[in-house]
Design a protein around this motif. Structure first.
Motif, PDB file in Angstrom:
ATOM      1  N   TRP A   9       0.826  -1.146  -0.006  1.00 39.96           N
ATOM      2  CA  TRP A   9       0.060   0.021  -0.011  1.00 39.96           C
ATOM      3  C   TRP A   9       1.150   1.186   0.145  1.00 39.96           C
ATOM      4  CZ3 TRP A   9      -4.980   0.848  -0.895  1.00 39.96           C
ATOM      5  CH2 TRP A   9      -5.586   1.905  -0.294  1.00 39.96           C
ATOM      6  N   GLY A  10       0.674   2.077  -0.945  1.00 40.24           N
ATOM      7  CA  GLY A  10       1.591   2.906  -1.108  1.00 40.24           C
ATOM      8  C   GLY A  10       1.273   4.385  -0.472  1.00 40.24           C
ATOM      9  N   LEU A  11       0.300   4.599  -0.154  1.00 40.53           N
ATOM     10  CA  LEU A  11      -0.214   6.037   0.666  1.00 40.53           C
ATOM     11  C   LEU A  11       0.381   6.023   1.989  1.00 40.53           C
ATOM     12  CD1 LEU A  11      -3.800   6.051  -0.223  1.00 40.53           C
ATOM     13  CD2 LEU A  11      -1.850   7.381  -1.193  1.00 40.53           C
ATOM     14  N   PRO A  12       0.886   7.220   2.498  1.00 37.08           N
ATOM     15  CA  PRO A  12       1.356   7.444   3.771  1.00 37.08           C
ATOM     16  C   PRO A  12       0.469   6.908   4.955  1.00 37.08           C
ATOM     17  CG  PRO A  12       1.704   9.449   2.470  1.00 37.08           C
ATOM     18  CD  PRO A  12       0.894   8.666   1.593  1.00 37.08           C
ATOM     19  N   ASP A  13       1.210   6.362   5.767  1.00 38.03           N
ATOM     20  CA  ASP A  13       0.157   5.997   7.251  1.00 38.03           C
ATOM     21  C   ASP A  13      -0.367   7.378   7.950  1.00 38.03           C
ATOM     22  OD1 ASP A  13      -0.808   5.435   9.526  1.00 38.03           O
ATOM     23  OD2 ASP A  13       0.209   3.605   9.486  1.00 38.03           O
ATOM     24  N   PRO A  14      -1.665   7.606   8.086  1.00 37.72           N
ATOM     25  CA  PRO A  14      -2.223   8.735   8.635  1.00 37.72           C
ATOM     26  C   PRO A  14      -1.815   8.832  10.205  1.00 37.72           C
ATOM     27  CG  PRO A  14      -4.061   7.213   7.994  1.00 37.72           C
ATOM     28  CD  PRO A  14      -2.855   6.644   7.424  1.00 37.72           C
ATOM     29  N   GLU A  15      -1.387   7.756  10.845  1.00 35.03           N
ATOM     30  CA  GLU A  15      -0.933   7.868  12.054  1.00 35.03           C
ATOM     31  C   GLU A  15       0.502   8.448  12.298  1.00 35.03           C
ATOM     32  OE1 GLU A  15      -0.455   4.531  15.566  1.00 35.03           O
ATOM     33  OE2 GLU A  15      -2.222   4.207  14.395  1.00 35.03           O
ATOM     34  N   TYR A  16       1.290   7.931  11.155  1.00 38.96           N
ATOM     35  CA  TYR A  16       2.768   8.387  11.444  1.00 38.96           C
ATOM     36  C   TYR A  16       2.997   9.762  10.539  1.00 38.96           C
ATOM     37  CZ  TYR A  16       3.180   3.881  13.313  1.00 38.96           C
ATOM     38  OH  TYR A  16       3.015   2.760  14.121  1.00 38.96           O
ATOM     39  N   LEU A  20       0.538  15.117   6.573  1.00 38.93           N
ATOM     40  CA  LEU A  20       0.112  14.970   5.252  1.00 38.93           C
ATOM     41  C   LEU A  20      -1.524  15.190   4.943  1.00 38.93           C
ATOM     42  CD1 LEU A  20       2.594  12.559   3.984  1.00 38.93           C
ATOM     43  CD2 LEU A  20       2.595  14.891   3.576  1.00 38.93           C
ATOM     44  N   TYR A  21      -2.329  14.987   6.207  1.00 40.34           N
ATOM     45  CA  TYR A  21      -3.773  14.553   6.068  1.00 40.34           C
ATOM     46  C   TYR A  21      -4.371  15.678   6.794  1.00 40.34           C
ATOM     47  CZ  TYR A  21      -2.687   9.807   4.139  1.00 40.34           C
ATOM     48  OH  TYR A  21      -2.267   9.107   3.618  1.00 40.34           O
ATOM     49  N   ALA A  22      -3.557  16.583   7.701  1.00 43.57           N
ATOM     50  CA  ALA A  22      -4.218  17.906   8.317  1.00 43.57           C
ATOM     51  C   ALA A  22      -5.042  18.718   7.420  1.00 43.57           C
ATOM     52  CB  ALA A  22      -2.921  18.494   9.102  1.00 43.57           C
ATOM     53  N   THR A 129     -14.677  11.606   8.061  1.00 39.03           N
ATOM     54  CA  THR A 129     -14.379  10.615   9.385  1.00 39.03           C
ATOM     55  C   THR A 129     -13.543   9.464   9.005  1.00 39.03           C
ATOM     56  OG1 THR A 129     -16.194   9.290   8.222  1.00 39.03           O
ATOM     57  CG2 THR A 129     -16.878  10.909  10.156  1.00 39.03           C
ATOM     58  N   THR A 130     -13.033   9.388   7.753  1.00 41.00           N
ATOM     59  CA  THR A 130     -11.940   8.328   7.500  1.00 41.00           C
ATOM     60  C   THR A 130     -10.638   8.922   7.945  1.00 41.00           C
ATOM     61  OG1 THR A 130     -11.921   8.891   5.366  1.00 41.00           O
ATOM     62  CG2 THR A 130     -13.342   7.127   5.780  1.00 41.00           C
ATOM     63  N   ALA A 131      -9.651   7.749   8.126  1.00 41.41           N
ATOM     64  CA  ALA A 131      -8.307   8.178   8.434  1.00 41.41           C
ATOM     65  C   ALA A 131      -7.536   9.108   7.721  1.00 41.41           C
ATOM     66  CB  ALA A 131      -7.502   7.107   8.918  1.00 41.41           C
ATOM     67  N   ARG A 132      -8.087   8.756   6.277  1.00 36.15           N
ATOM     68  CA  ARG A 132      -7.348   9.534   4.932  1.00 36.15           C
ATOM     69  C   ARG A 132      -8.058  10.270   4.420  1.00 36.15           C
ATOM     70  NH1 ARG A 132      -4.835   4.105   4.500  1.00 36.15           N
ATOM     71  NH2 ARG A 132      -2.650   4.186   4.568  1.00 36.15           N
ATOM     72  N   GLY A 133      -9.199  10.663   5.005  1.00 37.57           N
ATOM     73  CA  GLY A 133     -10.177  11.833   4.407  1.00 37.57           C
ATOM     74  C   GLY A 133     -10.445  11.301   3.081  1.00 37.57           C
ATOM     75  N   GLN A 134     -10.848  10.106   2.917  1.00 38.26           N
ATOM     76  CA  GLN A 134     -11.245   9.776   1.333  1.00 38.26           C
ATOM     77  C   GLN A 134     -13.031   9.638   1.421  1.00 38.26           C
ATOM     78  OE1 GLN A 134      -9.213   6.051   2.360  1.00 38.26           O
ATOM     79  NE2 GLN A 134      -8.378   6.240   0.322  1.00 38.26           N
ATOM     80  N   GLY A 142      -8.951   3.495  -3.933  1.00 35.51           N
ATOM     81  CA  GLY A 142      -7.948   3.710  -3.200  1.00 35.51           C
ATOM     82  C   GLY A 142      -7.056   4.813  -3.078  1.00 35.51           C
ATOM     83  N   SER A 143      -7.468   5.851  -3.557  1.00 36.79           N
ATOM     84  CA  SER A 143      -7.005   7.272  -3.749  1.00 36.79           C
ATOM     85  C   SER A 143      -7.073   8.028  -2.606  1.00 36.79           C
ATOM     86  CB  SER A 143      -7.019   7.983  -5.110  1.00 36.79           C
ATOM     87  OG  SER A 143      -8.613   8.355  -4.888  1.00 36.79           O
ATOM     88  N   THR A 144      -6.437   9.113  -2.503  1.00 37.42           N
ATOM     89  CA  THR A 144      -6.628  10.045  -1.363  1.00 37.42           C
ATOM     90  C   THR A 144      -5.960  11.523  -1.674  1.00 37.42           C
ATOM     91  OG1 THR A 144      -6.582  10.304   1.051  1.00 37.42           O
ATOM     92  CG2 THR A 144      -4.450   9.879  -0.006  1.00 37.42           C
ATOM     93  N   ALA A 145      -6.241  12.354  -1.024  1.00 39.53           N
ATOM     94  CA  ALA A 145      -5.757  13.915  -1.368  1.00 39.53           C
ATOM     95  C   ALA A 145      -4.857  14.082  -0.154  1.00 39.53           C
ATOM     96  CB  ALA A 145      -6.838  15.081  -1.208  1.00 39.53           C
ATOM     97  N   LEU A 146      -3.745  14.655  -0.376  1.00 42.46           N
ATOM     98  CA  LEU A 146      -2.654  14.936   0.510  1.00 42.46           C
ATOM     99  C   LEU A 146      -2.193  16.440   0.451  1.00 42.46           C
ATOM    100  CD1 LEU A 146      -0.249  11.903  -0.145  1.00 42.46           C
ATOM    101  CD2 LEU A 146      -2.021  11.997   1.827  1.00 42.46           C
ATOM    102  N   ASN A 147      -1.683  16.813   1.709  1.00 39.71           N
ATOM    103  CA  ASN A 147      -0.915  18.183   1.708  1.00 39.71           C
ATOM    104  C   ASN A 147       0.270  17.887   0.783  1.00 39.71           C
ATOM    105  OD1 ASN A 147      -2.745  20.076   3.326  1.00 39.71           O
ATOM    106  ND2 ASN A 147      -2.004  18.790   4.975  1.00 39.71           N
ATOM    107  N   ARG A 148       0.632  19.050  -0.087  1.00 43.23           N
ATOM    108  CA  ARG A 148       1.901  18.592  -0.837  1.00 43.23           C
ATOM    109  C   ARG A 148       2.958  19.191  -0.056  1.00 43.23           C
ATOM    110  NH1 ARG A 148       0.193  22.814  -4.997  1.00 43.23           N
ATOM    111  NH2 ARG A 148       1.607  23.127  -6.153  1.00 43.23           N
ATOM    112  N   THR A 149       3.952  18.352  -0.252  1.00 46.54           N
ATOM    113  CA  THR A 149       5.043  18.601   0.528  1.00 46.54           C
ATOM    114  C   THR A 149       6.241  19.417  -0.046  1.00 46.54           C
ATOM    115  OG1 THR A 149       6.149  16.434  -0.547  1.00 46.54           O
ATOM    116  CG2 THR A 149       4.930  16.230   1.685  1.00 46.54           C
ATOM    117  N   ARG A 150       5.975  19.654  -1.284  1.00 45.33           N
ATOM    118  CA  ARG A 150       7.114  20.664  -2.010  1.00 45.33           C
ATOM    119  C   ARG A 150       6.391  21.659  -2.524  1.00 45.33           C
ATOM    120  NH1 ARG A 150       5.748  17.229  -6.458  1.00 45.33           N
ATOM    121  NH2 ARG A 150       5.653  15.162  -5.419  1.00 45.33           N
TER     122      ARG A 150
END
Length: 150
Positions: A9-16, A20-22, A129-134, A142-150
């Motif tokens: 699974w290639g998406l970052p873990d929302p717990e760690y 990225l999900y804030a 309500t989902t951990a990855r905001g999906q 199986g996709s999600t939106a993330l905060n951009r890191t760059r």
């Protein structure tokens, strides 16, 4: 074992990687409003080229322009202009940026969900309500939106 617990699974873990999900659901809502305004502007620009006959089928024009706008902007940078403004981007279940087919499928599913009240409400609740905001399209792909890191 489910797909989400597989090591591939290639998406970052929302717990760690909570940063990225804030605030992503709120940013997605604001991005959606920005994108709706951009689509409205594009449809207004298109109207004169149809000799204003598009006013008779404006909702279909909106759907057509919306599909093209969302698909091409997501395929070109994994985010619409509104998402870029809010510094978020979509990622596939592999953690990769969206390709053209991914963008087209996500856009089609987004438009279908948005066409009906219950899937629209369910999608919004899931994003909150989902951990990855999906939302529904994200869960299906199986996709999600993330905060951009760059």
């Amino acid at each position: 074992m489910s797909l989400m617990t597989e090591p591939s699974w290639g998406l970052p873990d929302p717990e760690y990687n909570a940063e990225l999900y804030a605030d992503v659901p709120v940013k997605r809502a604001i991005a959606w409003i920005v994108d709706a305004l951009v689509i409205f502007g594009i449809t207004l620009l298109v109207l004169p080229f149809t000799a204003f006959t598009a006013l008779f089928f404006y909702p279909l024009l909106w759907l057509f322009v919306s599909f093209l706008y969302r698909t091409f902007t997501i395929a070109n940078g994994s985010a619409t202009l509104g998402m870029r403004l809010m510094s978020i981007e979509l990622r596939t279940f592999r953690g990769e940026r969206f390709s053209f087919p991914d963008a087209a499928m996500h856009t089609l599913m987004h438009m279908v969900c948005f066409s009906f009240l219950l899937p629209q409400i369910a999608s919004a609740i899931l994003m909150l309500t989902t951990a990855r905001g999906q939302g529904l399209p994200d869960l299906a792909l199986g996709s999600t939106a993330l905060n951009r890191t760059r």
